[in-house]
Enzyme design. Structure first.
Site, PDB file in Angstrom:
ATOM      1  N   SER A 163       0.852  -1.197   0.000  1.00 40.58           N
ATOM      2  CA  SER A 163       0.000   0.000   0.000  1.00 40.58           C
ATOM      3  C   SER A 163       0.880   1.237   0.000  1.00 40.58           C
ATOM      4  O   SER A 163       1.998   1.214   0.534  1.00 40.58           O
ATOM      5  CB  SER A 163      -0.880   0.014   1.254  1.00 40.58           C
ATOM      6  N   TYR A 178      -1.499  -0.159  10.559  1.00 37.02           N
ATOM      7  CA  TYR A 178      -1.642  -0.539   9.149  1.00 37.02           C
ATOM      8  C   TYR A 178      -0.471   0.031   8.341  1.00 37.02           C
ATOM      9  O   TYR A 178       0.159  -0.679   7.552  1.00 37.02           O
ATOM     10  CB  TYR A 178      -2.981  -0.017   8.606  1.00 37.02           C
ATOM     11  N   LYS A 182       2.422  -2.202   6.314  1.00 39.38           N
ATOM     12  CA  LYS A 182       2.650  -2.144   4.862  1.00 39.38           C
ATOM     13  C   LYS A 182       4.075  -1.679   4.533  1.00 39.38           C
ATOM     14  O   LYS A 182       4.669  -2.147   3.560  1.00 39.38           O
ATOM     15  CB  LYS A 182       1.604  -1.240   4.200  1.00 39.38           C
TER      16      LYS A 182
HETATM   17  N1  LIG Z   1      -8.814  -0.822  -0.888  1.00 38.25           N
HETATM   18  C1  LIG Z   1      -7.772  -0.002  -0.790  1.00 38.25           C
HETATM   19  O1  LIG Z   1      -7.923   1.226  -0.849  1.00 38.25           O
HETATM   20  C2  LIG Z   1      -6.377  -0.571  -0.642  1.00 38.25           C
HETATM   21  C3  LIG Z   1      -5.302   0.309  -0.816  1.00 38.25           C
HETATM   22  C4  LIG Z   1      -4.012  -0.175  -0.691  1.00 38.25           C
HETATM   23  C5  LIG Z   1      -3.802  -1.519  -0.405  1.00 38.25           C
HETATM   24  N2  LIG Z   1      -4.869  -2.351  -0.230  1.00 38.25           N
HETATM   25  C6  LIG Z   1      -4.572  -3.740   0.074  1.00 38.25           C
HETATM   26  O2  LIG Z   1      -5.165  -4.563  -0.880  1.00 38.25           O
HETATM   27  C7  LIG Z   1      -5.411  -5.854  -0.318  1.00 38.25           C
HETATM   28  C8  LIG Z   1      -6.836  -6.274  -0.619  1.00 38.25           C
HETATM   29  O3  LIG Z   1      -7.696  -5.366   0.048  1.00 38.25           O
HETATM   30  P1  LIG Z   1      -9.163  -4.988  -0.481  1.00 38.25           P
HETATM   31  O4  LIG Z   1      -9.208  -3.532  -0.661  1.00 38.25           O
HETATM   32  O5  LIG Z   1      -9.541  -5.861  -1.617  1.00 38.25           O
HETATM   33  O6  LIG Z   1     -10.020  -5.299   0.820  1.00 38.25           O
HETATM   34  P2  LIG Z   1     -11.160  -6.369   1.104  1.00 38.25           P
HETATM   35  O7  LIG Z   1     -11.467  -6.169   2.542  1.00 38.25           O
HETATM   36  O8  LIG Z   1     -12.245  -6.255   0.104  1.00 38.25           O
HETATM   37  O9  LIG Z   1     -10.417  -7.752   0.863  1.00 38.25           O
HETATM   38  C9  LIG Z   1      -9.497  -8.283   1.770  1.00 38.25           C
HETATM   39  C10 LIG Z   1      -9.315  -9.757   1.458  1.00 38.25           C
HETATM   40  O10 LIG Z   1      -8.421 -10.302   2.432  1.00 38.25           O
HETATM   41  C11 LIG Z   1      -9.008 -11.475   2.978  1.00 38.25           C
HETATM   42  N3  LIG Z   1      -8.555 -11.680   4.342  1.00 38.25           N
HETATM   43  C12 LIG Z   1      -8.693 -10.843   5.391  1.00 38.25           C
HETATM   44  N4  LIG Z   1      -8.184 -11.405   6.495  1.00 38.25           N
HETATM   45  C13 LIG Z   1      -7.713 -12.625   6.131  1.00 38.25           C
HETATM   46  C14 LIG Z   1      -7.068 -13.669   6.817  1.00 38.25           C
HETATM   47  N5  LIG Z   1      -6.821 -13.600   8.122  1.00 38.25           N
HETATM   48  N6  LIG Z   1      -6.694 -14.772   6.118  1.00 38.25           N
HETATM   49  C15 LIG Z   1      -6.944 -14.857   4.798  1.00 38.25           C
HETATM   50  N7  LIG Z   1      -7.575 -13.901   4.097  1.00 38.25           N
HETATM   51  C16 LIG Z   1      -7.948 -12.800   4.765  1.00 38.25           C
HETATM   52  C17 LIG Z   1     -10.509 -11.206   2.914  1.00 38.25           C
HETATM   53  O11 LIG Z   1     -11.238 -12.420   3.010  1.00 38.25           O
HETATM   54  C18 LIG Z   1     -10.624 -10.526   1.573  1.00 38.25           C
HETATM   55  O12 LIG Z   1     -10.698 -11.493   0.540  1.00 38.25           O
HETATM   56  C19 LIG Z   1      -5.095  -5.728   1.169  1.00 38.25           C
HETATM   57  O13 LIG Z   1      -3.819  -6.249   1.444  1.00 38.25           O
HETATM   58  C20 LIG Z   1      -5.119  -4.235   1.395  1.00 38.25           C
HETATM   59  O14 LIG Z   1      -4.347  -3.855   2.505  1.00 38.25           O
HETATM   60  C21 LIG Z   1      -6.150  -1.902  -0.342  1.00 38.25           C
END
Ligand SMILES: NC(=O)c1ccc[n+]([C@@H]2O[C@H](COP(=O)([O-])OP(=O)(O)OC[C@H]3O[C@@H](n4cnc5c(N)ncnc54)[C@H](O)[C@@H]3O)[C@@H](O)[C@H]2O)c1
Length: 276
Positions: A163, A178, A182
């Site tokens: 991130s 968080y 990251k």
């Molecule tokens: N959405 C954003 O703005 C954003 C920005 C930067 C980085 N990210 C990163 O992208 C990745 C995906 O996030 P997202 O936005 O799709 O969020 P989301 O909450 O929609 O998806 C998160 C996924 O992680 C899985 N997960 C959570 N805890 C878990 C565990 N203990 N074991 C296995 N799986 C687990 C969930 O089941 C889900 O499929 C994450 O690593 C997040 O930090 C997201």
């Protein structure tokens, strides 16, 4: 014409049932990959079937809490036995936590570090042990060194979904844990890239900005509206990113076309958030 073809390749995506992970799964499926999707709370079997139908690929679903290293070891062994050798690993699963640092409990801090930072280490350790044919079990007393002392050209790819929070501290919400998880993850990609370069394994990170998924969908009522305005105002392209914005870069980055020279890098996909 440049084409990207993953036919015959096995791609594992943690948390591939929704959000960015689902976008990644679909993009790899469109390129012909066989998919392994891991999940914890909700079984994405129906989603997997829909992907199979739409793209004509096989999608295998495995229950695996990312932070339980023993279950991760087991899942990696099962995948090898039931599907085949993994070619690409996408450590995507993650959780966010909006909390003032002084209110954070030990359990919350540990949980976010375990899922966001330790879990990608557990997963890639298990997979790389398998690639190098060294015993997977943490508790094994075997002195079998497998292929670890050899120079290899495995052509394998590892990608961490990190991130921009690992580059700049996001504002106005408080999310120190968080952000730190990251930053650690991006450095873990660099460190593992260095350790595993001699085996022909690349390790890179991708750092999205604000992407429209469940993770950012529900800022707290009241102050959350102000947060959203600030997040948008700090994103020069003036929109949220989509899962596809992230996924398409990942498919290229992990493809044979990307080669093996790019490793230890962090690709920023943030609509310009970190420009200023
Ligand atoms: N959405 C954003 O703005 C954003 C920005 C930067 C980085 N990210 C990163 O992208 C990745 C995906 O996030 P997202 O936005 O799709 O969020 P989301 O909450 O929609 O998806 C998160 C996924 O992680 C899985 N997960 C959570 N805890 C878990 C565990 N203990 N074991 C296995 N799986 C687990 C969930 O089941 C889900 O499929 C994450 O690593 C997040 O930090 C997201």
């Amino acid at each position: 014409m440049i084409s990207i073809d993953y036919s015959g390749k096995i791609v594992l995506i943690t948390g591939g049932g929704r959000g960015i992970g689902l976008g990644i799964a679909k993009a790899f499926a469109e390129a012909g990959a066989t998919l392994i999707i891991t999940y914890t709370s909700t079984n994405p079997a129906a989603t997997a079937q829909a992907i199979e139908k739409q793209y004509g690929v096989k999608v295998h679903v495995y229950y695996c809490p990312a932070e339980k290293s023993d279950l991760v070891d087991e899942m990696v062994e099962e995948v090898a036995a039931e599907v085949g050798e993994i070619d690409v690993v996408i450590a995507n699963a993650g959780v966010s936590l909006w909390r003032d640092a002084i209110d954070m409990t030990d359990a919350e801090l540990l949980n976010i570090m375990q899922i966001n930072l330790f879990a990608p280490m557990y997963l890639t350790r298990a997979v790389v042990r398998q690639w190098l044919k060294v015993p997977v079990s943490l508790h094994s007393s075997s002195s079998d060194r497998g292929l670890r002392d050899q120079k290899l050209h495995l052509g394998k790819k590892i990608l961490f979904v990190s991130s921009i929070s690992g580059i700049v501290a996001m504002t106005p919400q408080k999310q120190a844990a968080y952000n730190a998880s990251k930053a650690g993850l991006t450095m873990l990609a660099k460190s593992l890239a260095g350790e595993w370069a001699g085996y022909g394994i690349t390790v890179n990170a991708i750092s999205p900005g604000y992407i429209q998924t469940d993770m950012i969908a529900n800022p707290p009522p009241g102050e959350g509206e102000e947060w959203v305005k600030i997040w948008k105002s700090m994103t020069p392209v003036d929109r949220w990113g989509t899962a596809e914005d992230v996924a398409n870069h990942i498919v290229l980055l992990c493809s044979d076309r990307a080669g093996s020279f790019m490793t230890g890098s962090d690709i920023v996909v943030d609509g310009g958030y970190t420009i200023f």
